[in-house]
Design a protein around this motif. Sequence first.
Motif, PDB file in Angstrom:
ATOM      1  N   LEU A 179     -13.828  35.930   6.520  1.00 34.09           N
ATOM      2  CA  LEU A 179     -15.058  35.277   6.975  1.00 34.09           C
ATOM      3  C   LEU A 179     -16.004  35.036   5.806  1.00 34.09           C
ATOM      4  N   ALA A 180     -16.124  36.028   4.925  1.00 35.76           N
ATOM      5  CA  ALA A 180     -16.994  35.876   3.762  1.00 35.76           C
ATOM      6  C   ALA A 180     -16.520  34.722   2.884  1.00 35.76           C
ATOM      7  N   ASN A 181     -15.222  34.623   2.666  1.00 37.69           N
ATOM      8  CA  ASN A 181     -14.670  33.562   1.823  1.00 37.69           C
ATOM      9  C   ASN A 181     -14.836  32.187   2.453  1.00 37.69           C
ATOM     10  N   LYS A 182     -14.756  32.133   3.767  1.00 38.17           N
ATOM     11  CA  LYS A 182     -14.946  30.862   4.476  1.00 38.17           C
ATOM     12  C   LYS A 182     -16.416  30.449   4.460  1.00 38.17           C
ATOM     13  N   PHE A 183     -17.292  31.435   4.666  1.00 31.55           N
ATOM     14  CA  PHE A 183     -18.725  31.146   4.751  1.00 31.55           C
ATOM     15  C   PHE A 183     -19.269  30.537   3.469  1.00 31.55           C
ATOM     16  N   VAL A 184     -18.860  31.060   2.314  1.00 32.09           N
ATOM     17  CA  VAL A 184     -19.449  30.596   1.057  1.00 32.09           C
ATOM     18  C   VAL A 184     -19.076  29.147   0.738  1.00 32.09           C
ATOM     19  N   VAL A 185     -18.058  28.615   1.381  1.00 30.97           N
ATOM     20  CA  VAL A 185     -17.725  27.195   1.229  1.00 30.97           C
ATOM     21  C   VAL A 185     -18.354  26.378   2.372  1.00 30.97           C
ATOM     22  N   ASP A 186     -18.221  26.875   3.599  1.00 31.67           N
ATOM     23  CA  ASP A 186     -18.711  26.135   4.758  1.00 31.67           C
ATOM     24  C   ASP A 186     -20.234  26.022   4.784  1.00 31.67           C
ATOM     25  N   ALA A 187     -20.940  27.080   4.378  1.00 30.05           N
ATOM     26  CA  ALA A 187     -22.403  27.081   4.483  1.00 30.05           C
ATOM     27  C   ALA A 187     -23.046  25.950   3.678  1.00 30.05           C
ATOM     28  N   PRO A 188     -22.762  25.819   2.378  1.00 28.16           N
ATOM     29  CA  PRO A 188     -23.384  24.719   1.642  1.00 28.16           C
ATOM     30  C   PRO A 188     -22.860  23.355   2.074  1.00 28.16           C
ATOM     31  N   PHE A 189     -21.545  23.261   2.315  1.00 26.39           N
ATOM     32  CA  PHE A 189     -20.976  21.955   2.661  1.00 26.39           C
ATOM     33  C   PHE A 189     -21.521  21.441   3.997  1.00 26.39           C
ATOM     34  N   ASN A 190     -21.445  22.268   5.015  1.00 27.01           N
ATOM     35  CA  ASN A 190     -21.877  21.826   6.343  1.00 27.01           C
ATOM     36  C   ASN A 190     -23.386  21.604   6.427  1.00 27.01           C
ATOM     37  N   THR A 191     -24.144  22.451   5.727  1.00 26.03           N
ATOM     38  CA  THR A 191     -25.599  22.290   5.736  1.00 26.03           C
ATOM     39  C   THR A 191     -26.004  20.988   5.060  1.00 26.03           C
ATOM     40  N   LEU A 192     -25.451  20.721   3.894  1.00 28.05           N
ATOM     41  CA  LEU A 192     -25.809  19.497   3.178  1.00 28.05           C
ATOM     42  C   LEU A 192     -25.330  18.245   3.923  1.00 28.05           C
TER      43      LEU A 192
END
Length: 201
Positions: A179-192
């Motif tokens: 989950l941590a590894n997924k979050f650090v990619v998904d968070a910036p990408f999906n937010t932007l």
Amino acid sequence: MGSLYRIAFGVGLTVLVSATAQAEEWKEAKNEDGIKVSLSEFAGSQYKAYQGVTTIKASVAKLRALQEDVAGACAWVHECKSQKVLKHDGDKTWTYTQFNTPWPVTPRDSILEITTVEAADGSLTRKLKELPSYIPEEKGFVRVAQVDGFWKLVPKGANETEVTYQVHTEPGGSVPSWLANKFVVDAPFNTLKALRERAEK
């Protein structure tokens, strides 16, 4: 009131100097749809820092207006459930945000002290610092222990802005590595991506 709302920008900005100083070499993790996401080891942490960069066809003023709508902003901040302003004083704002997490991980919440700095060139930097003990913990949530990061909006013309979103988070409690590894990619990408979609309408 506008300045206080524009600050509840999600869990994205913080002690710019701290984040820059402690993040190590950035390595590209995703480059898709005009959004580049890079990751870096962070000194003393098992969790990586992330950095997302994109160009949005909208003015800094329009992006600020989107950010001033606290409830609306939650719709484009990755996994945001709700957020509100706790206090506003000068160039500082304190916000409370609740985040969704996949079962069986306990949902997180976060209190951010956000400082807005405007530069003469029209750019805007928002620094963010987690204050986990600012208000009592909420039942059913694990309080995020630390956030270091920033948003930076740099005008690139009359109607174009380069947006950088860089964060390191200590999520508190126990978080599975997948989950941590997924979050650090998904968070910036999906937010932007979601911010860009709204700004360019």
